[in-house]
Write a protein that holds these residues in place. Structure first.
Motif: not given
Length: 75
Positions: A6-7, A24, A26-29, A31-32, A44, A46-47
């Motif tokens: 996710d970048s 993704f 650590g970021s919220d898929a 949301r993004w 998704t 956790d890391s």
């Protein structure tokens, strides 16, 4: 087909109507990641290191075998 985290490249690929598998970590898929866009898969975890390569490959296969992608390529 673009495979990335996710970048910026993820969002550029989506804006250019390019099929993409985005990881993704650590970021919220929810949301993004764009919703309802054909040819976009968001994985998704956790890391990033927790994402299994087999999951990424399966998503790539799904996208590459989709009828919509085949139609775009044949144009």
């Amino acid at each position: 087909l673009v495979v990335c985290a996710d970048s910026g490249p993820f969002h550029v690929a989506v804006s250019q109507d390019t099929p993409v598998v985005a990881v993704f970590g650590g970021s919220d898929a929810s949301r993004w990641a764009p919703e309802g866009v054909e040819g976009v898969r968001a994985l998704t975890a956790d890391s990033l290191v927790e994402v299994e390569p087999a999951r990424v490959i399966q998503c790539c296969r799904e996208i590459l075998s989709s009828a919509t992608l085949k139609e775009k390529v044949s144009r």
